[in-house]
Design an enzyme around this catalytic site. Sequence first.
Site, PDB file in Angstrom:
ATOM      1  N   SER A 178       0.768  -1.283   0.029  1.00  0.00           N
ATOM      2  CA  SER A 178      -0.053   0.026   0.126  1.00  0.00           C
ATOM      3  C   SER A 178       0.965   1.218  -0.024  1.00  0.00           C
ATOM      4  O   SER A 178       1.831   1.566  -0.881  1.00  0.00           O
ATOM      5  CB  SER A 178      -0.774  -0.028   1.188  1.00  0.00           C
ATOM      6  OG  SER A 178      -1.756   1.113   1.200  1.00  0.00           O
ATOM      7  N   THR A 179       1.082   1.956   1.115  1.00  0.00           N
ATOM      8  CA  THR A 179       1.875   3.302   1.080  1.00  0.00           C
ATOM      9  C   THR A 179       3.038   3.045   0.952  1.00  0.00           C
ATOM     10  O   THR A 179       3.627   2.209   1.456  1.00  0.00           O
ATOM     11  CB  THR A 179       1.270   4.016   2.487  1.00  0.00           C
ATOM     12  OG1 THR A 179       0.073   3.972   2.789  1.00  0.00           O
ATOM     13  CG2 THR A 179       2.059   5.173   2.459  1.00  0.00           C
ATOM     14  N   HIS A 205      -3.067  -0.955  -3.152  1.00  0.00           N
ATOM     15  CA  HIS A 205      -4.075   0.055  -3.075  1.00  0.00           C
ATOM     16  C   HIS A 205      -4.195   1.349  -3.787  1.00  0.00           C
ATOM     17  O   HIS A 205      -3.052   2.052  -3.578  1.00  0.00           O
ATOM     18  CB  HIS A 205      -4.135   0.151  -1.288  1.00  0.00           C
ATOM     19  CG  HIS A 205      -4.431  -0.767  -0.364  1.00  0.00           C
ATOM     20  ND1 HIS A 205      -4.024  -1.110   0.945  1.00  0.00           N
ATOM     21  CD2 HIS A 205      -5.040  -2.114  -0.682  1.00  0.00           C
ATOM     22  CE1 HIS A 205      -4.483  -2.030   1.251  1.00  0.00           C
ATOM     23  NE2 HIS A 205      -4.984  -2.739   0.337  1.00  0.00           N
ATOM     24  N   MET A 299       0.117   1.010   5.249  1.00  0.00           N
ATOM     25  CA  MET A 299      -0.836   1.316   6.482  1.00  0.00           C
ATOM     26  C   MET A 299      -1.779   0.118   6.817  1.00  0.00           C
ATOM     27  O   MET A 299      -2.187  -0.277   5.916  1.00  0.00           O
ATOM     28  CB  MET A 299      -1.695   2.803   6.351  1.00  0.00           C
ATOM     29  CG  MET A 299      -0.532   4.019   6.280  1.00  0.00           C
ATOM     30  SD  MET A 299      -1.889   5.491   6.584  1.00  0.00           S
ATOM     31  CE  MET A 299      -2.764   5.394   5.002  1.00  0.00           C
ATOM     32  N   ASP A 302      -4.342  -5.057   6.394  1.00  0.00           N
ATOM     33  CA  ASP A 302      -4.672  -5.771   5.240  1.00  0.00           C
ATOM     34  C   ASP A 302      -3.731  -6.694   4.653  1.00  0.00           C
ATOM     35  O   ASP A 302      -2.534  -6.352   4.503  1.00  0.00           O
ATOM     36  CB  ASP A 302      -5.088  -4.721   4.111  1.00  0.00           C
ATOM     37  CG  ASP A 302      -5.856  -5.751   2.871  1.00  0.00           C
ATOM     38  OD1 ASP A 302      -6.480  -6.806   3.034  1.00  0.00           O
ATOM     39  OD2 ASP A 302      -5.754  -5.383   1.900  1.00  0.00           O
TER      40      ASP A 302
END
Length: 363
Positions: A178-179, A205, A299, A302
Amino acid sequence: MSDDIATRAPIRVLVVDDSAFMRNALSRMITSESGLEVVATACSGSDALDKIASLDPDVVTLDFEMPGLDGLETLHRIMRQFPRPVIMVSAVTEEGADNTFNALAAGAFDYIPKQMSPTSLDISHLRMDLVAKIRAAAQSRNQHTPNSLSRKPPQSSWLETRNDDSCCVPSIVALGVSTGGPKALQEILPIFPRDLSVPILIVQHMPPGFTGPFAQRLNSLCSVTVREAAHGEAIQRGVVYIAPSGQHMSVERSSDSQAKICLDPHPEDYLHVPSVDVLMKSVAETFGNLAMGVIMTGMGSDGAQGMKAIHRSGGLTIGQDEATCTVYGMPRACAELGVLTRVVPLSHISTQSLLATHYRRQA
């Protein structure tokens, strides 16, 4: 100042946008949260640079389209003169996606999509995402000091050993990120050779409209083929599939035992669509101990349950280490569950994946 007081100090944010509407909207969202404050707003790149120099904000939100210095050039100057976390506010268009990836490559911490017209009042959907990313950005600034950034990452380490009989050569890799993911993937995917012996399925994401351009960008950088996944297509080794925004990606076997990709917006009760957990659980169920799971910077949590499923099925699970994560959230959740076979720095993830898919692992 004590550590407790420092911890309670508000996160100071500079909001930069040429639109008075957006400046006010973003400022209201930020100041509505305890522990956050807007120290100032700026309507141009030069105004932003002056206020960063005088106010030293912890985090900057930065629009792309501004008079004079545009957002990307302003970002370059911030990174050179006043390095700190910058969150880009990006238009949800193909051009906006390209600009966003260029900004991430230039050092932006993350981005939020500006999914509304300049006159729309329906912007509350941005608030949770914006606030979470501001908090993560501020935390990353505290963790990633100049000394820590230059520190050599720790050597990779085995977290457990297994009997050699249970260690099979993986047939598929499921990767969640993600991030910090776009920059990290651009670093590791070009290392994979054209004749890679396994498929790699990735959940990154991203908002709608971003995954297609992102897959094209990666494909231009890599020897392997990278593309946005399509529903029902047969999974081929040596191909990297990016889950499209707004669709969960899973795998199943057809009547001829060929593995194929399934895309579905349901179930809807996941925080992220696509979800790393959905992908990895299906990979564990379909491939068992022939599955490999890789969890990287991001973050939240997940992927924790998906990595747990792969781990329980006897597959190999690799987590990115804290020192090289932009945000040590998703890998931390997996580490705390005790489901990581190995923890490695970002630069070792490609190497570990290649070794695992070519050679039987040794306990």
